[in-house]
Write an enzyme that holds these catalytic residues in place. Structure first.
Site, short mmCIF file in Angstrom:
data_model
loop_
_atom_site.label_atom_id
_atom_site.label_comp_id
_atom_site.label_asym_id
_atom_site.label_seq_id
_atom_site.Cartn_x
_atom_site.Cartn_y
_atom_site.Cartn_z
N TYR A 169 0.82 -1.21 0.00
CA TYR A 169 0.00 0.00 0.00
C TYR A 169 0.85 1.26 0.00
O TYR A 169 2.08 1.19 0.16
CB TYR A 169 -0.97 -0.01 1.19
CG TYR A 169 -0.34 0.33 2.53
CD1 TYR A 169 0.52 -0.55 3.17
CD2 TYR A 169 -0.62 1.54 3.16
CE1 TYR A 169 1.09 -0.23 4.41
CE2 TYR A 169 -0.06 1.87 4.40
CZ TYR A 169 0.78 0.97 5.01
OH TYR A 169 1.35 1.29 6.22
N ARG A 210 8.17 4.10 -4.66
CA ARG A 210 8.21 3.18 -3.50
C ARG A 210 7.19 2.06 -3.69
O ARG A 210 7.44 0.91 -3.34
CB ARG A 210 7.96 3.95 -2.20
CG ARG A 210 8.16 3.08 -0.97
CD ARG A 210 8.12 3.87 0.32
NE ARG A 210 6.82 4.48 0.54
CZ ARG A 210 6.55 5.28 1.58
NH1 ARG A 210 7.48 5.55 2.47
NH2 ARG A 210 5.35 5.81 1.72
N LYS A 217 6.35 -1.82 1.96
CA LYS A 217 5.19 -1.20 2.61
C LYS A 217 4.01 -2.15 2.44
O LYS A 217 3.17 -1.99 1.55
CB LYS A 217 4.91 0.19 2.01
CG LYS A 217 4.00 1.04 2.90
CD LYS A 217 4.08 2.50 2.54
CE LYS A 217 2.99 3.34 3.21
NZ LYS A 217 3.12 3.51 4.65
N GLU A 248 12.87 2.45 13.82
CA GLU A 248 11.92 3.52 13.45
C GLU A 248 10.78 3.50 14.44
O GLU A 248 10.80 2.78 15.43
CB GLU A 248 11.42 3.29 12.01
CG GLU A 248 10.75 1.95 11.80
CD GLU A 248 10.26 1.72 10.37
OE1 GLU A 248 10.14 2.69 9.60
OE2 GLU A 248 9.95 0.57 10.04
N LEU A 267 11.14 1.44 6.95
CA LEU A 267 10.50 1.91 5.72
C LEU A 267 11.13 3.26 5.39
O LEU A 267 11.18 4.15 6.25
CB LEU A 267 9.00 2.08 5.94
CG LEU A 267 8.26 2.53 4.68
CD1 LEU A 267 8.07 1.36 3.72
CD2 LEU A 267 6.92 3.15 5.02
#
Ligand SMILES: Cc1ncc(COP(=O)(O)O)c(C=O)c1O
Length: 283
Positions: free
Chosen positions: A33, A52, A146, A178, A202
Site C-alpha cells: 500500500y 516506492r 510497505k 523507526e 521503511l
C-alpha cells in the site's frame, strides 16, 4: 457528499467498494500500500510514492500493468472526484482473489487495486509534542516493503497506546530502527541524525524530504546507526510521517527530551517543511 473510491478499474461510491473474502489481501495480508498526502488538491511527492510502490510490488513479485502515467491520471481523477482540498489518498494492491486458499498464488490471478480517500487534518502542521516509549522491534526483517501485513506494528502501537504513549520507538538489540508508523530523527550539537534506510525501516517520503530541505538549508544530516544510548542523550528528537509530518518527541518512557519543549532545530525543520509545502501548493 459521499466519497468516491477506485476499485479494479472503476470509480464507485466508497460504500459500494467491496472485495471478496477470498482476496489474498484479506486472507494472507498478501498486499502492499501507499498513503499520499494531498495538500490543497495537490499530491505531495507523488512520483516518490509511486516509485516506492513499484519497489514494494517488485519485492513481493506482484506484477501490475499500471504505468506511472496511468497512476498519475488516476490520482488526479481521485482528487477531482472527491472535490480536492486536503486529503489522505490510500492505495492498496493485493495479489487478488482466489477461491482455493493456497499460500502459493496463481500466476493468472488479477490483482485487486483499491484507492480511497479520507480527510487530512490540518492539525498535522501544528507541531504537537508527543510522548513515546522504547520497545523491542518484534517485526520481520523486510520492513522496507510497505505491506498491509502490519500485525507487528499494530501490536506495538497498541502496547504503547495502552501505556499512555502516542508512539513507540523501536530498537533491534541496541540499534534504533523507526517508529511503528514513522521514521526517527535526532539532533546532537546542531547535527541531524537518522537511521540508515536499510531493510529494517521503511524509507519514508517525509524522511527523504526532511533530509533534502535540511541539506538545502546547510544543516548537516548524517544517516547512520543510532544506539539507544545516543538517542537517550539527544538534544532533540522528532518523528516523521506523511500523516503527522514532524512530531517533536518530548519524552521516551521516563526520560524527558529537549527539556520537555520543542527544540530549535525541530522548530526550524518544521518551518522549512511548511515553506516547502507552500511552494508546492502555490499558497
Ligand atoms: C513503519 C513506518 N515507517 C515510516 C513511515 C513514514 O513514511 P512516510 O513518510 O512515507 O509516510 C510510515 C508511514 O506510514 C510507517 O508506517
Amino acid at each position: 457528499m459521499s466519497q468516491i473510491s477506485f476499485l479494479n478499474g472503476k470509480f464507485v461510491a466508497a460504500s459500494q467498494a467491496k472485495v471478496s473474502v477470498y482476496d489474498r489481501g484479506f486472507l494472507f495480508g498478501d498486499a502492499v500500500y501507499e498513503v499520499i498526502p494531498i495538500y490543497q488538491s495537490r499530491p505531495f511527492r507523488p512520483q516518490d510514492h509511486l516509485d516506492r510502490l513499484q519497489n514494494s510490488l517488485k519485492a513481493i513479485a506482484l506484477k501490475l500493468d499500471y504505468c506511472d502515467k496511468y497512476w498519475h491520471a488516476l490520482i488526479d481523477q481521485m482528487i477531482k472526484k472527491n472535490n480536492g482540498g486536503n486529503l489522505s489518498l490510500y492505495i492498496q494492491i493485493t495479489r487478488g482473489s482466489e477461491i482455493e486458499r493456497d499460500h502459493v498464488g496463481r500466476a493468472d490471478t488479477e490483482p485487486t487495486v483499491l484507492m480511497m480517500v479520507s480527510p487530512l487534518s490540518t492539525e498535522i502542521a501544528s507541531l504537537t509534542p508527543i510522548k513515546t516509549t522504547l520497545l523491542p522491534d518484534i517485526r520481520w526483517k523486510n520492513c522496507f516493503i510497505k505491506t498491509t501485513a502490519l500485525l507487528g506494528n499494530v501490536m506495538l502501537k497498541q502496547q504503547a497506546s495502552q501505556a499512555g504513549y502516542e508512539e513507540a520507538i523501536l530498537r533491534r538489540e541496541n540499534i534504533i530502527s523507526e517508529g511503528t508508523t514513522s521514521n526517527v530523527f535526532m539532533v546532537k550539537n546542531g547535527i541531524i541524525y537518522t537511521p540508515i534506510a536499510n531493510q529494517y525501516i521503511l524509507a519514508g517520503i517525509t524522511r527523504e524530504v526532511i533530509i533534502e530541505i535540511a541539506e538545502n538549508a546547510s544543516i548537516k544530516v548524517i544517516q547512520q546507526n543510532i544506539t539507544v544510548e545516543q538517542l537517550l542523550d539527544a538534544d532533540e528528537i522528532w518523528l516523521s510521517s506523511s500523516s503527522r509530518e514532524i512530531s517533536p518527541v518530548t519524552q521516551i518512557d521516563d526520560k524527558i527530551v529537549a527539556k520537555g519543549t520543542i527544540g530549535p532545530v525541530t522548530a526550524k525543520m518544521h518551518q522549512l517543511f511548511q515553506a516547502f509545502k507552500r511552494r508546492l501548493t502555490g499558497s
